[in-house]
Design a protein around this motif. Structure first.
Motif, PDB file in Angstrom:
ATOM      1  N   TYR A  58     -28.953  -4.035   5.895  1.00 44.29           N
ATOM      2  CA  TYR A  58     -28.263  -3.020   5.100  1.00 44.29           C
ATOM      3  C   TYR A  58     -26.790  -2.963   5.486  1.00 44.29           C
ATOM      4  CZ  TYR A  58     -27.437   1.322   2.595  1.00 44.29           C
ATOM      5  OH  TYR A  58     -26.957   2.263   1.717  1.00 44.29           O
ATOM      6  N   ARG A  59     -26.540  -3.031   6.763  1.00 44.55           N
ATOM      7  CA  ARG A  59     -25.186  -3.181   7.313  1.00 44.55           C
ATOM      8  C   ARG A  59     -25.318  -3.926   8.634  1.00 44.55           C
ATOM      9  NH1 ARG A  59     -26.036   2.419   7.530  1.00 44.55           N
ATOM     10  NH2 ARG A  59     -24.558   2.728   5.837  1.00 44.55           N
ATOM     11  N   ALA A  60     -24.197  -4.313   9.225  1.00 44.51           N
ATOM     12  CA  ALA A  60     -24.225  -5.111  10.448  1.00 44.51           C
ATOM     13  C   ALA A  60     -25.075  -4.433  11.519  1.00 44.51           C
ATOM     14  CB  ALA A  60     -22.805  -5.333  10.967  1.00 44.51           C
ATOM     15  N   GLY A  61     -26.088  -5.158  12.005  1.00 41.86           N
ATOM     16  CA  GLY A  61     -26.941  -4.642  13.062  1.00 41.86           C
ATOM     17  C   GLY A  61     -28.052  -3.731  12.603  1.00 41.86           C
ATOM     18  N   GLU A  62     -28.132  -3.428  11.306  1.00 45.13           N
ATOM     19  CA  GLU A  62     -29.150  -2.512  10.782  1.00 45.13           C
ATOM     20  C   GLU A  62     -29.977  -3.216   9.707  1.00 45.13           C
ATOM     21  OE1 GLU A  62     -29.475   1.531   8.078  1.00 45.13           O
ATOM     22  OE2 GLU A  62     -27.686   1.250   9.334  1.00 45.13           O
ATOM     23  N   PRO A  63     -31.197  -3.641  10.024  1.00 42.79           N
ATOM     24  CA  PRO A  63     -32.036  -4.309   9.030  1.00 42.79           C
ATOM     25  C   PRO A  63     -32.296  -3.408   7.827  1.00 42.79           C
ATOM     26  CG  PRO A  63     -32.938  -4.603  11.233  1.00 42.79           C
ATOM     27  CD  PRO A  63     -31.852  -3.581  11.347  1.00 42.79           C
ATOM     28  N   ALA A  64     -32.348  -4.008   6.658  1.00 43.73           N
ATOM     29  CA  ALA A  64     -32.690  -3.255   5.454  1.00 43.73           C
ATOM     30  C   ALA A  64     -34.143  -2.818   5.531  1.00 43.73           C
ATOM     31  CB  ALA A  64     -32.457  -4.107   4.213  1.00 43.73           C
ATOM     32  N   LYS A  65     -34.418  -1.603   5.098  1.00 45.19           N
ATOM     33  CA  LYS A  65     -35.779  -1.081   5.135  1.00 45.19           C
ATOM     34  C   LYS A  65     -36.649  -1.682   4.043  1.00 45.19           C
ATOM     35  CE  LYS A  65     -34.225   3.378   6.981  1.00 45.19           C
ATOM     36  NZ  LYS A  65     -34.103   4.842   6.716  1.00 45.19           N
ATOM     37  N   SER A  66     -36.022  -2.014   2.910  1.00 43.44           N
ATOM     38  CA  SER A  66     -36.797  -2.474   1.762  1.00 43.44           C
ATOM     39  C   SER A  66     -35.866  -3.057   0.715  1.00 43.44           C
ATOM     40  CB  SER A  66     -37.579  -1.311   1.135  1.00 43.44           C
ATOM     41  OG  SER A  66     -36.677  -0.334   0.628  1.00 43.44           O
ATOM     42  N   ASN A  67     -36.439  -3.730  -0.261  1.00 38.74           N
ATOM     43  CA  ASN A  67     -35.666  -4.153  -1.422  1.00 38.74           C
ATOM     44  C   ASN A  67     -35.090  -2.949  -2.156  1.00 38.74           C
ATOM     45  OD1 ASN A  67     -35.942  -7.232  -1.932  1.00 38.74           O
ATOM     46  ND2 ASN A  67     -38.025  -6.615  -1.409  1.00 38.74           N
ATOM     47  N   ALA A  68     -35.893  -1.887  -2.273  1.00 32.92           N
ATOM     48  CA  ALA A  68     -35.449  -0.701  -2.996  1.00 32.92           C
ATOM     49  C   ALA A  68     -34.183  -0.114  -2.387  1.00 32.92           C
ATOM     50  CB  ALA A  68     -36.563   0.340  -3.011  1.00 32.92           C
ATOM     51  N   GLN A  69     -34.068  -0.148  -1.063  1.00 32.09           N
ATOM     52  CA  GLN A  69     -32.877   0.390  -0.415  1.00 32.09           C
ATOM     53  C   GLN A  69     -31.625  -0.364  -0.848  1.00 32.09           C
ATOM     54  OE1 GLN A  69     -32.442  -0.320   3.816  1.00 32.09           O
ATOM     55  NE2 GLN A  69     -31.488   1.696   4.154  1.00 32.09           N
ATOM     56  N   LEU A  70     -31.732  -1.680  -0.971  1.00 31.02           N
ATOM     57  CA  LEU A  70     -30.579  -2.483  -1.393  1.00 31.02           C
ATOM     58  C   LEU A  70     -30.262  -2.258  -2.866  1.00 31.02           C
ATOM     59  CD1 LEU A  70     -31.516  -5.749   0.529  1.00 31.02           C
ATOM     60  CD2 LEU A  70     -29.733  -4.096   1.144  1.00 31.02           C
ATOM     61  N   VAL A  71     -31.291  -2.085  -3.693  1.00 31.05           N
ATOM     62  CA  VAL A  71     -31.065  -1.786  -5.108  1.00 31.05           C
ATOM     63  C   VAL A  71     -30.427  -0.414  -5.262  1.00 31.05           C
ATOM     64  CG1 VAL A  71     -32.163  -1.419  -7.352  1.00 31.05           C
ATOM     65  CG2 VAL A  71     -32.943  -3.286  -5.874  1.00 31.05           C
ATOM     66  N   GLU A  72     -30.918   0.558  -4.507  1.00 35.45           N
ATOM     67  CA  GLU A  72     -30.367   1.915  -4.591  1.00 35.45           C
ATOM     68  C   GLU A  72     -28.874   1.917  -4.295  1.00 35.45           C
ATOM     69  OE1 GLU A  72     -32.734   3.977  -1.772  1.00 35.45           O
ATOM     70  OE2 GLU A  72     -34.426   4.283  -3.149  1.00 35.45           O
ATOM     71  N   ARG A  73     -28.461   1.160  -3.282  1.00 36.16           N
ATOM     72  CA  ARG A  73     -27.034   1.105  -2.950  1.00 36.16           C
ATOM     73  C   ARG A  73     -26.236   0.487  -4.089  1.00 36.16           C
ATOM     74  NH1 ARG A  73     -25.063  -1.846   2.472  1.00 36.16           N
ATOM     75  NH2 ARG A  73     -25.973  -3.654   1.422  1.00 36.16           N
ATOM     76  N   ALA A  74     -26.731  -0.620  -4.660  1.00 33.42           N
ATOM     77  CA  ALA A  74     -26.020  -1.256  -5.768  1.00 33.42           C
ATOM     78  C   ALA A  74     -25.907  -0.300  -6.952  1.00 33.42           C
ATOM     79  CB  ALA A  74     -26.739  -2.540  -6.183  1.00 33.42           C
ATOM     80  N   ALA A  75     -26.988   0.423  -7.251  1.00 34.57           N
ATOM     81  CA  ALA A  75     -26.962   1.366  -8.368  1.00 34.57           C
ATOM     82  C   ALA A  75     -25.981   2.502  -8.106  1.00 34.57           C
ATOM     83  CB  ALA A  75     -28.367   1.913  -8.615  1.00 34.57           C
ATOM     84  N   ARG A  76     -25.955   2.984  -6.883  1.00 35.07           N
ATOM     85  CA  ARG A  76     -25.042   4.073  -6.535  1.00 35.07           C
ATOM     86  C   ARG A  76     -23.592   3.634  -6.672  1.00 35.07           C
ATOM     87  NH1 ARG A  76     -26.709   4.684  -1.844  1.00 35.07           N
ATOM     88  NH2 ARG A  76     -25.027   3.760  -0.613  1.00 35.07           N
ATOM     89  N   ILE A  77     -23.288   2.424  -6.200  1.00 38.60           N
ATOM     90  CA  ILE A  77     -21.918   1.926  -6.306  1.00 38.60           C
ATOM     91  C   ILE A  77     -21.530   1.742  -7.772  1.00 38.60           C
ATOM     92  CG2 ILE A  77     -20.446  -0.083  -5.846  1.00 38.60           C
ATOM     93  CD1 ILE A  77     -21.987  -0.387  -3.204  1.00 38.60           C
ATOM     94  N   ALA A  78     -22.442   1.199  -8.570  1.00 38.19           N
ATOM     95  CA  ALA A  78     -22.154   1.023  -9.996  1.00 38.19           C
ATOM     96  C   ALA A  78     -21.812   2.357 -10.650  1.00 38.19           C
ATOM     97  CB  ALA A  78     -23.345   0.368 -10.686  1.00 38.19           C
TER      98      ALA A  78
END
Length: 279
Positions: free
Chosen positions: A239-259
């Protein structure tokens, strides 16, 4: 595919690449591999804003599978778990035999989309995909026969040249995936994304992948330039340096929020089909 389209608030399509075909749970413990795990991840990604799911199949032992029956099992589980998503099968990223690579195109029903690698690729120490013109043409011909829209996987500028070779045979709009990372992918830098967009025909829709730490800056840049984005554990386990992503959904949520913060609404599945002229 222009800055004006960003200013006009054109919806952005988010693709979630849920699993991939290389790394496994030994590297990413929460990577979905079984049909039930992939279906659960698909439901989470859809709820977070993804309208396209880029799919790889895995055998029971976690190894990659191109078997149509295995894809059908995954597709069925996803359709049961989601409301309405666009299923995109992977045919690439492998040194498997040509006949094997075509199997994901033979499911019933056919996927709405499939990936089409546009040329040779080296990844990691022992993985080389030849992707000869003969294979590209055979896969593309089968996609045309079955009404499957190809996503052109452009790992470098030479692959963009190869895309132009079949451009006039593509249904409107051609959908090009620009890929940045290591190996024979494009060197990940904003100037290189700008350069590739300069050479991309005006009638294309484009999507951007940035592997690892390049996922966030380059997908954000794509949103600003009227393009679409792909995120997910296949491309980036953090998700960020040193912090593993919890799930695919977490990465999608961030992209949607930025959009949304940038003023580009996230395309729902019906809007994604309209933009890509599916069906």
């Amino acid at each position: 595919m222009t800055y004006q389209e960003y200013l006009d608030g054109k919806p952005v399509i988010i693709t979630a690449a849920l699993t991939g075909g290389v790394q496994g749970k030994e590297t990413v413990p929460n990577l979905p591999e079984t049909p039930s795990e992939i279906a659960e991840a698909a439901a989470g990604a859809e709820a977070a804003g993804a309208s396209i799911l880029h799919l790889h199949a895995r055998q029971e032992n976690g190894e990659r599978s191109f078997d149509a029956a295995r894809f059908e099992e995954i597709d069925g589980a996803i359709r049961d778990a989601t409301d309405d998503v666009i299923i995109q099968h992977s045919t690439g990223g492998s040194g498997a035999a040509d006949a094997v690579r075509a199997q994901p195109l033979e499911t019933e029903p056919a996927p709405e989309m499939a990936s089409l690698d546009m040329g040779p690729m080296n990844r990691f120490k022992h993985l080389t995909s030849e992707n000869t013109r003969g294979l590209v043409d055979r896969l593309h011909e089968r996609m045309l026969e079955r009404g499957i829209k190809p996503e052109l996987e452009v790992f470098n500028t030479g692959h963009l040249n190869e895309s132009l070779r079949i451009w006039n045979d593509l249904a409107d709009p051609p959908y090009v995936n620009l890929i940045f990372g290591g190996g024979t992918t494009t060197i990940p830098h904003p100037r290189n994304l700008m350069s590739m967009l300069h050479d991309l025909p005006d009638d294309a829709e484009f999507n951007v992948i940035g592997f690892g730490p390049h996922q966030l800056p380059l997908t954000t840049m794509s949103m600003l330039l009227g393009g679409h984005v792909r995120v997910g554990l296949e491309d980036n386990a953090y998700y960020r340096a040193g912090e593993p992503a919890k799930s695919n959904a977490q990465l999608v949520e961030r992209a949607a929020r930025i959009a949304e913060e940038l003023g580009r609404p996230v395309a729902n599945t019906a809007e994604a089909r309209e933009i890509l002229q599916l069906g």
